[in-house]
Design a protein around this motif. Structure first.
Motif: not given
Length: 88
Positions: A19-26, A59-61, A66-68
């Motif tokens: 859920a947290v990662n989905r939010s960050r990616r969005s 950069m935070r992601a 969340v991403m490379h």
């Protein structure tokens, strides 16, 4: 279905992290979209301002997994290059 207590806990943790990662990616996609839309319209000032906000999000992601890291750097680089070209 998870049988052990630890497996059930792991499932809960995974769901919470997802859920947290989905939010960050969005959030990242929203910021990147704002830069791209400003570039599409040709608003140089808005594009550079949006880029200043998008870069830390990317950069935070990357920092949070969340991403490379190189993916985030590549996206920042391409957006900065496009914003620079639009400014000329």
């Amino acid at each position: 279905m998870a049988n052990t207590k630890s497996a059930k806990k792991a499932t809960r943790k995974i769901e919470a992290r997802t859920a947290v990662n989905r939010s960050r990616r969005s959030r990242v996609r929203t910021y990147v979209k704002k830069v791209e839309e400003a570039l599409k319209v040709g608003d140089k000032a808005a594009a550079s301002e949006a880029l200043k906000l998008a870069e830390p999000e990317l950069m935070r992601a990357a920092q949070k997994g969340v991403m490379h890291k190189k993916t985030a750097s590549r996206k920042v680089s391409r957006l900065a290059k496009a914003a620079s070209a639009a400014a000329k």
